[in-house]
Write a protein that holds these residues in place. Structure first.
Motif, PDB file in Angstrom:
ATOM      1  N   PHE A 153      22.676 102.514  41.877  1.00 17.96           N
ATOM      2  CA  PHE A 153      21.525 103.415  41.887  1.00 17.96           C
ATOM      3  C   PHE A 153      20.904 103.461  43.281  1.00 17.96           C
ATOM      4  CE2 PHE A 153      22.131 102.705  37.441  1.00 17.96           C
ATOM      5  CZ  PHE A 153      21.705 103.874  36.824  1.00 17.96           C
ATOM      6  N   ALA A 154      21.500 104.255  44.153  1.00 10.67           N
ATOM      7  CA  ALA A 154      21.019 104.424  45.520  1.00 10.67           C
ATOM      8  C   ALA A 154      21.617 105.707  46.070  1.00 10.67           C
ATOM      9  CB  ALA A 154      21.409 103.228  46.387  1.00 10.67           C
ATOM     10  N   ASN A 155      21.042 106.206  47.161  1.00  9.82           N
ATOM     11  CA  ASN A 155      21.601 107.386  47.817  1.00  9.82           C
ATOM     12  C   ASN A 155      22.904 107.062  48.528  1.00  9.82           C
ATOM     13  OD1 ASN A 155      18.244 108.036  48.478  1.00  9.82           O
ATOM     14  ND2 ASN A 155      19.469 109.477  47.314  1.00  9.82           N
ATOM     15  N   VAL A 156      22.920 105.925  49.217  1.00  9.12           N
ATOM     16  CA  VAL A 156      24.112 105.486  49.944  1.00  9.12           C
ATOM     17  C   VAL A 156      24.524 104.125  49.411  1.00  9.12           C
ATOM     18  CG1 VAL A 156      25.123 104.974  52.189  1.00  9.12           C
ATOM     19  CG2 VAL A 156      23.342 106.731  52.000  1.00  9.12           C
ATOM     20  N   VAL A 157      25.728 104.057  48.865  1.00  4.28           N
ATOM     21  CA  VAL A 157      26.254 102.805  48.326  1.00  4.28           C
ATOM     22  C   VAL A 157      27.407 102.354  49.213  1.00  4.28           C
ATOM     23  CG1 VAL A 157      27.322 101.656  46.355  1.00  4.28           C
ATOM     24  CG2 VAL A 157      25.588 103.427  45.980  1.00  4.28           C
ATOM     25  N   VAL A 158      27.265 101.188  49.812  1.00  2.00           N
ATOM     26  CA  VAL A 158      28.303 100.609  50.660  1.00  2.00           C
ATOM     27  C   VAL A 158      29.073  99.591  49.832  1.00  2.00           C
ATOM     28  CG1 VAL A 158      28.811  99.344  52.771  1.00  2.00           C
ATOM     29  CG2 VAL A 158      26.897 100.967  52.715  1.00  2.00           C
ATOM     30  N   PRO A 182      20.857 112.887  47.633  1.00  3.96           N
ATOM     31  CA  PRO A 182      22.313 112.861  47.669  1.00  3.96           C
ATOM     32  C   PRO A 182      22.854 111.502  47.235  1.00  3.96           C
ATOM     33  CG  PRO A 182      21.443 112.532  49.867  1.00  3.96           C
ATOM     34  CD  PRO A 182      20.249 112.822  48.986  1.00  3.96           C
ATOM     35  N   PHE A 183      24.168 111.476  46.970  1.00  6.42           N
ATOM     36  CA  PHE A 183      24.802 110.242  46.522  1.00  6.42           C
ATOM     37  C   PHE A 183      26.183 110.167  47.149  1.00  6.42           C
ATOM     38  CE2 PHE A 183      27.642 108.210  43.293  1.00  6.42           C
ATOM     39  CZ  PHE A 183      27.168 106.913  43.443  1.00  6.42           C
ATOM     40  N   ILE A 184      26.421 109.096  47.892  1.00  7.07           N
ATOM     41  CA  ILE A 184      27.727 108.892  48.504  1.00  7.07           C
ATOM     42  C   ILE A 184      28.115 107.432  48.405  1.00  7.07           C
ATOM     43  CG2 ILE A 184      26.639 108.669  50.784  1.00  7.07           C
ATOM     44  CD1 ILE A 184      29.265 109.654  52.030  1.00  7.07           C
ATOM     45  N   VAL A 185      29.359 107.202  48.026  1.00  2.10           N
ATOM     46  CA  VAL A 185      29.939 105.859  48.016  1.00  2.10           C
ATOM     47  C   VAL A 185      30.866 105.741  49.219  1.00  2.10           C
ATOM     48  CG1 VAL A 185      31.415 104.220  46.798  1.00  2.10           C
ATOM     49  CG2 VAL A 185      29.787 105.629  45.515  1.00  2.10           C
ATOM     50  N   ASP A 230      16.685 112.207  56.775  1.00  2.41           N
ATOM     51  CA  ASP A 230      16.295 111.617  55.498  1.00  2.41           C
ATOM     52  C   ASP A 230      17.103 112.215  54.360  1.00  2.41           C
ATOM     53  OD1 ASP A 230      15.163 114.135  55.048  1.00  2.41           O
ATOM     54  OD2 ASP A 230      13.170 113.481  55.674  1.00  2.41           O
ATOM     55  N   ALA A 231      16.900 111.681  53.161  1.00  2.84           N
ATOM     56  CA  ALA A 231      17.687 112.097  52.002  1.00  2.84           C
ATOM     57  C   ALA A 231      17.460 113.561  51.667  1.00  2.84           C
ATOM     58  CB  ALA A 231      17.344 111.208  50.805  1.00  2.84           C
ATOM     59  N   ALA A 232      16.207 114.022  51.759  1.00  2.00           N
ATOM     60  CA  ALA A 232      15.907 115.415  51.430  1.00  2.00           C
ATOM     61  C   ALA A 232      16.640 116.369  52.360  1.00  2.00           C
ATOM     62  CB  ALA A 232      14.406 115.649  51.487  1.00  2.00           C
ATOM     63  N   THR A 233      16.696 116.030  53.637  1.00  2.00           N
ATOM     64  CA  THR A 233      17.390 116.883  54.599  1.00  2.00           C
ATOM     65  C   THR A 233      18.885 116.903  54.332  1.00  2.00           C
ATOM     66  OG1 THR A 233      15.715 116.404  56.274  1.00  2.00           O
ATOM     67  CG2 THR A 233      17.805 117.305  57.047  1.00  2.00           C
ATOM     68  N   ILE A 234      19.457 115.751  54.005  1.00  2.00           N
ATOM     69  CA  ILE A 234      20.883 115.702  53.686  1.00  2.00           C
ATOM     70  C   ILE A 234      21.178 116.563  52.461  1.00  2.00           C
ATOM     71  CG2 ILE A 234      22.779 114.210  52.946  1.00  2.00           C
ATOM     72  CD1 ILE A 234      22.082 113.941  55.886  1.00  2.00           C
ATOM     73  N   ARG A 246      19.606 119.252  51.586  1.00  2.00           N
ATOM     74  CA  ARG A 246      19.575 120.642  52.047  1.00  2.00           C
ATOM     75  C   ARG A 246      20.863 120.998  52.785  1.00  2.00           C
ATOM     76  NH1 ARG A 246      14.633 120.836  55.759  1.00  2.00           N
ATOM     77  NH2 ARG A 246      15.494 122.904  56.221  1.00  2.00           N
ATOM     78  N   VAL A 247      21.374 120.060  53.577  1.00  3.27           N
ATOM     79  CA  VAL A 247      22.614 120.308  54.317  1.00  3.27           C
ATOM     80  C   VAL A 247      23.784 120.472  53.348  1.00  3.27           C
ATOM     81  CG1 VAL A 247      24.297 119.279  55.882  1.00  3.27           C
ATOM     82  CG2 VAL A 247      21.867 119.196  56.440  1.00  3.27           C
ATOM     83  N   VAL A 248      23.862 119.603  52.341  1.00 10.86           N
ATOM     84  CA  VAL A 248      24.947 119.699  51.354  1.00 10.86           C
ATOM     85  C   VAL A 248      24.891 121.045  50.637  1.00 10.86           C
ATOM     86  CG1 VAL A 248      25.853 118.732  49.205  1.00 10.86           C
ATOM     87  CG2 VAL A 248      25.104 117.202  51.038  1.00 10.86           C
ATOM     88  N   GLU A 249      23.697 121.497  50.307  1.00  9.92           N
ATOM     89  CA  GLU A 249      23.539 122.796  49.659  1.00  9.92           C
ATOM     90  C   GLU A 249      23.967 123.921  50.593  1.00  9.92           C
ATOM     91  OE1 GLU A 249      22.708 125.845  47.065  1.00  9.92           O
ATOM     92  OE2 GLU A 249      22.899 123.687  46.668  1.00  9.92           O
ATOM     93  N   ALA A 250      23.591 123.821  51.866  1.00 11.44           N
ATOM     94  CA  ALA A 250      23.975 124.854  52.838  1.00 11.44           C
ATOM     95  C   ALA A 250      25.490 124.904  53.010  1.00 11.44           C
ATOM     96  CB  ALA A 250      23.291 124.588  54.182  1.00 11.44           C
ATOM     97  N   VAL A 251      26.128 123.746  53.082  1.00  9.53           N
ATOM     98  CA  VAL A 251      27.580 123.689  53.255  1.00  9.53           C
ATOM     99  C   VAL A 251      28.289 124.310  52.057  1.00  9.53           C
ATOM    100  CG1 VAL A 251      29.536 122.086  53.283  1.00  9.53           C
ATOM    101  CG2 VAL A 251      27.623 121.753  54.863  1.00  9.53           C
TER     102      VAL A 251
END
Length: 340
Positions: free
Chosen positions: A125-130, A166-169, A227-231, A233-238
Motif C-alpha cells: 500500500f504505497a505509490n512506489v513499492v521497491v 500512481p502505483f508502481i512496483v 509529487d504523486a499528483a503530478t505523476i 497527471r503525466v500518466v493521464e497525459a501519456v
C-alpha cells in the motif's frame, strides 16, 4: 475535416486535433517532469542515461519495472533514486525466503477492545513499492503481487482494498543462476511492463562513482522534484498520445509473429501487446511528439517483450537470448509505410 498522416482527424484550417489526444500543454508537462526526474536520478546513477530514461518511460506509462542483473551494479540504488525523487508514499520490501504473503498484502487482526477484526495494510500500500531481490522469496509470496500489479487492488479475507494512484512496483532480482533464487513464474513476469539490466559502468563513470560515493551516499542529498499528483497527471497525459491504426496493427503483427516463430515456445501475450503500446506512447511523449511512430515501438520492443517470451530448445542450444529473438522479429515484420 481531414485526416493527417498519423491517422488523426483534424480541423479544416487549424489542424487542431479533434479526438482528445495529448496537447502541447500535456507534452510540456511530460517534458518538464521528465527533465527534473532525469536530473535527480543521474546525480545518483553514474553513466546510465538510457537506463534512467527507460525507468522514467515505464513510470509515465503506468507500468511496473523489473531490474535484473548481478549483485553490486546499482539495481536497488536505481529504484531508491526514483522513489526519493517523488514526493509520494514509498515502501520497501526485502524479499527473503521466510517472507509471507501477508507481509506484502496485509492481514486482519482481531481488536480486543472493539471486538472486531481490523485490517493492517501491508507494504504494497504505497505509490512506489521497491521490491528488493524479488526472486529470493518463495513462489507463494511472489504470487501475492499478482492482483495488486494487474488490478491495482488487494483482496484480503473477502474484502477488496483499492491501491493508491500512481502505483508502481520496481523490483530487483539476481539472475536465476545465482544461489538461493527462485525463478519468477511466467504470470509474474508478464505483470512487469519492462525488464532492464544495469550493466557494468564505463571506466570513467566508475571512477566518478568512487569519487562521489566514497565519502557518503548521494541518496542522502536527493530531494523530491515532483509529487504523486503530478505523476498521475503525466500518466493521464501519456495515455492520450495518439497511436494510429497502422501502429497498432504493427504491434499486433509483432505479437502474432512471436507466437508462430519456431525460435520460441511461448510468444507474447495480449497483455504484452497492450503494454508495448503504452510504453511506446510514453516514449513518444518523452520525444516531444503527440503521436506514436514505429520507431517508438522498436525502441521499447526488447525491454517489454524479451522477459515474457520463452525460447525453444533449439534457441537455447544455439545460446541465443530472447532479446536477440525480439530483434529478429523486428527485422521480419514489415514496418507500416503510412505511419512513418
Amino acid at each position: 475535416m481531414t485526416t493527417d498522416l498519423t491517422g488523426r482527424t483534424t480541423g479544416p484550417v487549424t489542424g487542431v486535433q479533434q479526438n482528445g489526444d495529448a496537447g502541447l500543454a500535456d507534452l510540456d508537462l511530460v517534458r518538464q517532469v521528465s527533465d527534473r526526474l532525469a536530473g535527480a536520478m543521474t546525480s545518483v546513477i553514474e553513466g546510465k542515461p538510457d537506463v534512467v530514461r527507460t525507468t522514467i518511460t515505464v513510470l509515465f506509462a503506468g507500468g511496473h519495472l523489473l531490474i535484473e542483473d548481478v549483485p553490486g551494479v546499482g539495481k536497488t540504488m536505481l529504484a531508491k533514486a526514483l522513489a526519493r525523487s517523488i514526493d509520494a508514499t514509498v515502501r520497501r520490501i526485502q524479499f527473503t525466503p521466510d517472507l509471507l504473503p501477508s507481509d506484502v498484502t496485509g492481514v486482519s487482526i482481531f481488536n480486543q477492545d472493539q471486538r472486531r477484526f481490523e485490517f493492517r495494510p501491508g507494504a504494497i500500500f504505497a505509490n512506489v513499492v521497491v521490491g528488493d531481490e524479488i526472486n529470493r522469496a518463495s513462489p507463494k509470496t511472489q504470487s501475492a503481487l499478482l492482483e495488486s500489479m494487474e488490478e491495482r487492488q488487494v483482496t484480503v479475507d473477502g474484502t477488496t482494498y483499492e491501491l493508491q494512484s500512481p502505483f508502481i512496483v520496481m523490483a530487483t532480482q539476481n539472475p536465476i543462476e545465482m544461489e538461493g533464487t527462485y525463478p519468477l513464474p511466467e504470470a509474474q513476469r508478464d505483470r512487469f511492463m519492462a525488464r532492464i539490466s544495469m550493466g557494468y559502468p564505463s571506466a570513467a563513470a566508475e571512477l566518478t562513482m568512487l569519487e562521489s560515493h566514497g565519502a557518503h551516499s548521494p541518496l542522502d542529498d536527493l530531494t523530491a522534484v515532483t509529487d504523486a499528483a503530478t505523476i498521475s497527471r503525466v500518466v493521464e497525459a501519456v495515455s492520450r498520445v495518439h497511436a494510429s491504426a497502422a501502429v497498432r496493427q504493427y504491434i499486433v503483427d509483432l505479437a502474432t509473429r512471436s507466437r508462430t516463430t519456431t525460435a520460441l515456445r511461448l510468444g507474447a501475450s495480449p497483455r504484452a501487446a497492450l503494454q508495448l503500446l503504452r510504453a511506446a506512447r510514453a516514449h513518444a511523449a518523452l520525444e516531444g511528439r503527440d503521436h506514436v511512430l514505429p520507431d517508438d515501438v522498436q525502441q521499447l520492443a526488447a525491454p517489454v517483450l524479451a522477459h515474457r517470451i520463452m525460447p525453444s530448445s533449439e534457441t537455447q542450444l544455439a545460446r541465443r537470448t530472447t532479446t536477440e529473438v525480439v530483434h529478429d522479429l523486428l527485422r521480419q515484420v514489415p514496418v507500416p509505410a503510412q505511419a512513418r
